[in-house]
Design an enzyme around this catalytic site. Structure first.
Site, PDB file in Angstrom:
ATOM      1  N   SER A   1     -84.539  74.144 -62.117  1.00  0.00           N
ATOM      2  CA  SER A   1     -83.834  73.586 -60.961  1.00  0.00           C
ATOM      3  C   SER A   1     -83.969  72.067 -60.953  1.00  0.00           C
ATOM      4  O   SER A   1     -85.067  71.527 -61.062  1.00  0.00           O
ATOM      5  CB  SER A   1     -84.417  74.175 -59.681  1.00  0.00           C
ATOM      6  N   GLY A   2     -82.838  71.382 -60.819  1.00  0.00           N
ATOM      7  CA  GLY A   2     -82.849  69.923 -60.791  1.00  0.00           C
ATOM      8  C   GLY A   2     -82.604  69.286 -62.143  1.00  0.00           C
ATOM      9  O   GLY A   2     -82.613  68.065 -62.276  1.00  0.00           O
TER      10      GLY A   2
ATOM     11  N   THR B   1     -75.551  72.303 -62.815  1.00  0.00           N
ATOM     12  CA  THR B   1     -74.285  72.357 -62.078  1.00  0.00           C
ATOM     13  C   THR B   1     -73.378  71.203 -62.488  1.00  0.00           C
ATOM     14  O   THR B   1     -72.171  71.383 -62.712  1.00  0.00           O
ATOM     15  CB  THR B   1     -74.558  72.311 -60.563  1.00  0.00           C
TER      16      THR B   1
ATOM     17  N   ASN C   1     -84.385  69.521 -55.929  1.00  0.00           N
ATOM     18  CA  ASN C   1     -82.983  69.219 -56.206  1.00  0.00           C
ATOM     19  C   ASN C   1     -82.207  69.166 -54.889  1.00  0.00           C
ATOM     20  O   ASN C   1     -82.311  70.071 -54.080  1.00  0.00           O
ATOM     21  CB  ASN C   1     -82.402  70.312 -57.120  1.00  0.00           C
TER      22      ASN C   1
ATOM     23  N   SER D   1     -79.073  72.118 -55.211  1.00  0.00           N
ATOM     24  CA  SER D   1     -79.526  73.215 -56.063  1.00  0.00           C
ATOM     25  C   SER D   1     -78.642  74.446 -55.857  1.00  0.00           C
ATOM     26  O   SER D   1     -78.367  74.850 -54.735  1.00  0.00           O
ATOM     27  CB  SER D   1     -80.986  73.556 -55.731  1.00  0.00           C
ATOM     28  N   SER D   2     -78.187  75.021 -56.971  1.00  0.00           N
ATOM     29  CA  SER D   2     -77.412  76.270 -56.887  1.00  0.00           C
ATOM     30  C   SER D   2     -78.376  77.405 -56.547  1.00  0.00           C
ATOM     31  O   SER D   2     -79.298  77.681 -57.305  1.00  0.00           O
ATOM     32  CB  SER D   2     -76.731  76.560 -58.227  1.00  0.00           C
TER      33      SER D   2
ATOM     34  N   GLY E   1     -82.329  78.020 -63.131  1.00  0.00           N
ATOM     35  CA  GLY E   1     -83.269  77.853 -64.234  1.00  0.00           C
ATOM     36  C   GLY E   1     -84.596  78.532 -63.945  1.00  0.00           C
ATOM     37  O   GLY E   1     -84.828  79.086 -62.870  1.00  0.00           O
TER      38      GLY E   1
ATOM     39  N   GLU F   1     -88.178  79.127 -62.764  1.00  0.00           N
ATOM     40  CA  GLU F   1     -88.845  78.562 -61.582  1.00  0.00           C
ATOM     41  C   GLU F   1     -90.322  78.959 -61.570  1.00  0.00           C
ATOM     42  O   GLU F   1     -90.667  80.143 -61.687  1.00  0.00           O
ATOM     43  CB  GLU F   1     -88.166  79.043 -60.295  1.00  0.00           C
TER      44      GLU F   1
END
Length: 1037
Positions: free
Chosen positions: A100-101, A105, A150, A153-154, A380, A382
């Protein structure tokens, strides 16, 4: 930095260690080169700021490019995938992974925007491209949130299949979503935010919209938003809300659908504000009730539901026991659980509806032949301080993606070796199938489902005990119990947790909430309440709420659903040619261009980048088509430089034989040359650079020689031209001088000859006669020409032809004067007596008033009529006509000014050759008859008014009452006729005074009259104001 430290392809890194790989990424990142290759895999390091490398010019640079001939870029892999799909008819998928981050995306957006930019243009094609691109803002609003790592973040996985026709033009697409993090709806940690849509709606919605949705603009009012301020630096929620609305219009949402969508969103937000209070029934059982009915009332108004129905569903539950339906009350914690479960289910189902609605707009009509490019943007790996069910599911998905990545990379590598006829060397690598099996099949997920379905007391403790029994000896699983059995002391592993050794590292999971989140239970009463609402969209989200379709079958668990989705996804990915983008987060603080080596190294390890490089260089580190290889290195051998006429394969063999590389370093495939060691490639590059320098020196030497020769030839040619022009110029000047001298000599000789002949043949008076003759002829010619070209006979025309010769100027001027006087005489002879008299009067007026009184210029255009009363036609004026008889000069209406108070009275004025008569206009009777001889002088002002003073002689019979003050609309004509008549009668002109101040005689004494210019006066009617007994002001304009 040495060449090996900043290579664009890590396959060529030598030596290959974690330190050298990390150093290369760091050095490239420092130079703003955020993209690096591992073969055809792109590594992207998030710069956390905008870089100028995504311009339309960059798109054109990477369009139809050779993948390895340009600098590493995400556009290169997008172009390679698109061309493989378009030209080789191979379905593609682009797998974007990272934590994440890391920028997944943004990477997916760049891939989509590049493909949209290089597709052909057309109205229908542009519409499809725009719809595909505009799905991003909508899904980001409802599926993305700010996390600690993020800002965007998705919180769901997205796989989009973009479908193309045989020409490579987009036809549409299909979006699949995976595991929306719906627990974020009801709770999120401090420093994070709920989904973007809530903040965007409150910040960007108009006052009318918020009133319609019964919302307040303040985020601190809502419990599901943690009652915190919504401010987020660098993110404009209001602008994003407008962008989301515009995107929905482009995709094809109707206004009614958008309104319904926002209404359901508002219901979810308002559910968090429904508060429950505790009470006790007569039986002593705890019950719950709505503490504040206002919020519930507004929710029910939005969805068209009876508040009593929703309150009953929130505070009680229907249970079936022995074929009987029993209504049991819920405690406050149970009520809050039901409320939160309802909010999560509404939002999750709404998100699924949103994805399906977008698919309805962008999907391709069946029957068309199409090619597919899939883009996977999924959460991603985590590893948090506290990892729960969501992290377990996410990391399971990443394990499966890592598995497909390793297997497909090895498969692709092996296929290329077989295709090129090169012997395949088996590669040792970490196979994470053991971890995938630990989770799926008969693993942790299966145990979790079994525990959820088992009758009796079920909780996390029994679940953890079962795991410890089943995986006690598994080397990738550990818990407090298994550690104790192995006599391992580890204070970092709590008793309520288990740990899995993932490919990316060890992750400790807290089993609290696993059972509840896997069950994802929603009370049937709440489903039926939602189905009972009159809101079409909300009702469609809960089909199981229909009482006629009640099913006692338990719904599938969240883990089972996700495992099935991942299996479908893997099957989809296996059927396509893979392209990989591995995203790396350089720091934890989201700081621009900051590189934290320790953090990046951890991601290098769990992304398996080292293994990826080893796989690519297991046999041969570098491979390239013979054509491209020969084109790049042919200058290293005299046999292949500058032109090779044979086949590219033979040329490459000849070139490498001359360079004398060891045979074990090289392998010749069917279409490609394979080089084992990066050192060999670096040696090739070094030799090429040296040879290029030599060739550049040769080109420079040849160019300098050509330039000097060309310059010399140009200078020589210029010198010859200059010399030729100079010699010509000198000869021309010499010829002109000779010609001038010859002409002078000829002139003197001719003059001498003429003078000698003149003295011999002519008399002495011949010159005078000749001059007179010429003069006479010129005068005759002038006069004849003048007679033929006389100007028009109009007296207004003053034109006259100029004299042709200077000596005739005086005569020409005299003739002009004579001609004009003659024209005037002829004009006068044609005039009638009346016209002549009128013009004489006008001339007299000009002599009296021109350049003296402002009113004169206005009277020029007015004809002097003389008789303005119509005495002969009006029988009323018979007596006045008898008085005038045949001696009338002028008859007009005037205003007589009273000298006592300045007031004006109308009078009729008759001017005859002997008298001046003033008569009353009503009675038409003479009131005053003056002899013209009694008038001594006349006074008028210099302005454009009609004021007139008649000064009378003191000895006259009419002068006893003093002078007369009159105002006339025809002042110029009246004074002119009076003046002319007096001259004709008395043979002397009475004085005419034109002044701003004059004295007039009263019956007793005198009075001073002062004329003042003022805006109060009329256009030509002055205003008379008496100032005391001996002063009067006349206001004129």
């Amino acid at each position: 930095v040495p060449l090996a430290e900043a290579v664009g392809d890590l396959v060529l890194l030598d030596p290959l260690t974690e330190e050298s790989l990390l150093q290369t990424l760091q050095e490239r990142f420092r130079r703003s080169n955020i993209y690096t290759y591992i073969g055809n895999v792109v590594i992207s390091v998030n710069p956390y700021r905008s870089l100028p490398i995504y311009t339309p010019e960059t798109v054109q640079e990477y369009r139809n490019c050779n993948f390895f001939a340009v600098k590493p870029h995400i556009y290169a892999i997008a172009d390679d995938a698109y061309r493989s799909l378009r030209d080789r008819d191979r379905d593609q998928c682009i797998l974007i992974t990272g934590e994440s981050g890391a920028g997944k995306t943004e990477a997916s957006k760049l891939v989509m925007s590049y493909v949209a930019a290089v597709c052909s243009k057309g109205e229908e094609v542009d519409k499809v491209k725009e719809q595909l691109l505009q799905s991003n803002p909508v899904l980001e609003a409802f599926g993305n949130a700010k996390t600690i790592r993020n800002d965007n973040s998705s919180r769901f996985g997205k796989y989009m299949d973009v479908e193309f026709d045989f020409k490579g033009e987009p036809l549409g697409g299909v979006i699949s979503n995976y595991l929306l993090e719906k627990s974020r709806i009801v709770r999120h940690v401090k420093g994070e935010r709920n989904f973007h849509i809530f903040y965007q709606l409150l910040a960007g919605g108009s006052a009318q919209l918020l009133q319609q949705l019964k919302l307040r603009q303040d985020c601190r009012h809502y419990g599901y938003l943690n009652r915190e301020s919504s401010g987020l630096p660098g993110m404009d929620d209001a602008a994003n809300f407008r962008a989301m609305q515009d995107a929905m219009k482009v995709i094809g949402f109707s206004p009614a659908e958008v309104t319904a969508l926002l209404e359901v969103t508002a219901v979810v937000l308002k559910l968090g504000n429904v508060q429950l209070s505790s009470s006790y029934q007569a039986s002593g059982m705890e019950a719950s009730s709505i503490a504040e009915p206002q919020e519930l009332q507004e929710i029910c108004e939005l969805i068209g539901l009876d508040p009593a129905v929703l309150e009953r569903a929130l505070c009680s539950r229907t249970v079936k026991a022995r074929n009987e339906m029993v209504l049991t009350t819920l405690s406050v914690p149970q009520g809050y659980y039901g409320r939160d479960a309802l909010a999560k289910n509404i939002y999750s189902r709404l998100f699924d509806w949103l994805v399906n609605r977008i698919n309805t707009s962008i999907q391709v009509s069946p029957g068309k032949q199409r090619k597919v490019m899939g883009v996977l943007d999924i959460y991603g790996f985590e590893i948090f301080q506290d990892n729960g069910f969501e992290q377990f599911i996410i990391n399971y998905c990443n394990e499966k993606l890592q598995q497909i990545f390793i297997l497909m990379t090895l498969k692709e590598e092996q296929e290329e070796y077989v295709r090129e006829g090169i012997q395949w060397t088996p590669v040792e690598f970490f196979d994470n199938s053991i971890i995938c099996n630990l989770i799926e099949n008969c693993g942790i997920l299966a145990m979790l489902d079994e525990e959820c379905l088992r009758p009796g007391v079920v909780n996390e403790d029994t679940f953890l005990t079962k795991l410890n029994q089943l995986f006690a000896t598994h080397k990738h699983y550990e818990s407090k119990e298994t550690q104790n059995a192995r006599r391992v002391m580890d204070a970092t592993l709590p008793s309520q947790c288990f740990r899995i050794h993932h490919y990316a590292g060890k992750v400790t999971y807290n089993v609290t909430g696993f059972i509840e989140k896997n069950n994802d239970l929603l009370f049937r009463d709440l489903s039926q309440a939602m189905w009972a609402s009159r809101h079409e969209l909300l009702r469609s989200l809960f089909p199981e709420g229909d009482p006629q379709k009640v099913s006692l079958k338990l719904p599938p668990t969240a883990g089972f659903q996700f495992k099935a989705s991942v299996a479908t996804l893997m099957k989809n990915l296996y059927s396509k040619n893979p392209n990989y983008i591995r995203c790396i987060k350089p720091n934890e603080t989201k700081t621009g261009m900051l590189f934290t080596p320790e953090l990046v190294l951890a991601q290098i390890r769990y992304l398996g980048l080292m293994e990826n490089v080893r796989v690519r260089r297991a046999g041969y580190a570098f491979r390239q088509l013979y054509d491209s290889f020969l084109q790049r290195y042919k200058m290293l051998s005299p046999r292949t430089w500058p032109h090779w006429t044979g086949s590219h394969r033979e040329g490459t063999k000849v070139l490498l034989e001359d360079l004398a590389f060891p045979p074990e370093e090289l392998a010749f495939g069917h279409t490609k040359i394979f080089i084992r060691s990066p050192r060999t490639l670096f040696d090739l590059e070094r030799r090429r650079q040296e040879r290029v320098a030599e060739l550049a020196t040769l080109i420079q030497k040849t160019f300098r020689g050509w330039r000097c020769r060309t310059q010399y030839q140009l200078m020589r040619k210029s010198q010859i031209i200059i010399s030729a022009w100079f010699r010509g110029h000198m000869q021309k000047n010499r010829y002109k001088q000779m010609k001038r001298s010859a002409l002078i000599i000829q002139a003197y000789a001719r003059g001498w000859k003429v003078r000698r002949a003149y003295r011999r043949y002519f008399r002495s008076g011949a010159s005078t006669r000749l001059a007179n003759f010429i003069y006479q002829r010129l005068v005759q010619k002038f006069l004849v020409g003048l007679a033929r070209n006389l100007p028009p006979l109009s007296v207004m025309d003053r034109t006259w032809p100029p004299a042709p010769y200077k000596f005739l100027a005086d005569a020409n001027q005299e003739l002009r004067s004579i001609f004009y006087r003659w024209k005037c005489k002829k004009y006068r002879e044609q005039l009638t007596p009346q016209r002549r008299a009128l013009l004489q009067t006008k001339l007299h007026a000009s002599e009296l008033f021109k350049d003296k009184k402002a009113l004169y210029s206005k009277s020029l255009q007015q004809p002097f009529q003389g008789e303005y009363l119509g005495l002969t036609q009006n029988p009323k004026y018979q007596k006045l006509h008898a008085v005038a008889k045949d001696k009338l000069v002028m008859a007009d209406t005037v205003r007589k000014v009273n000298k006592a108070n300045g007031k004006m009275v109308p009078r009729l004025l008759l001017l005859t050759t002997e008298h001046l008569v003033l008569a009353d206009p009503k009675a038409a009777q003479p009131k005053m008859v003056l002899s013209l001889g009694d008038i001594s002088s006349i006074s008028v002002t210099r302005f454009s008014d009609g004021f007139l003073a008649l000064h009378l002689k003191e000895t006259s019979t009419g002068g006893a009452k003093g002078d007369f003050l009159l105002i006339s609309d025809h002042l110029i004509e009246l004074v002119t006729r009076l003046h002319k008549t007096l001259m004709d009668t008395t043979a002397q002109a009475p004085p005419l005074h034109i002044s701003d101040q004059f004295s007039t005689r009263l019956q007793k004494g005198a009075m001073t009259i002062t004329v003042v210019e003022s805006a109060k006066a009329g256009t030509n009617i002055p205003v008379c104001k008496k100032k005391g007994s001996h002063k009067m002001e006349i206001l004129v304009q």
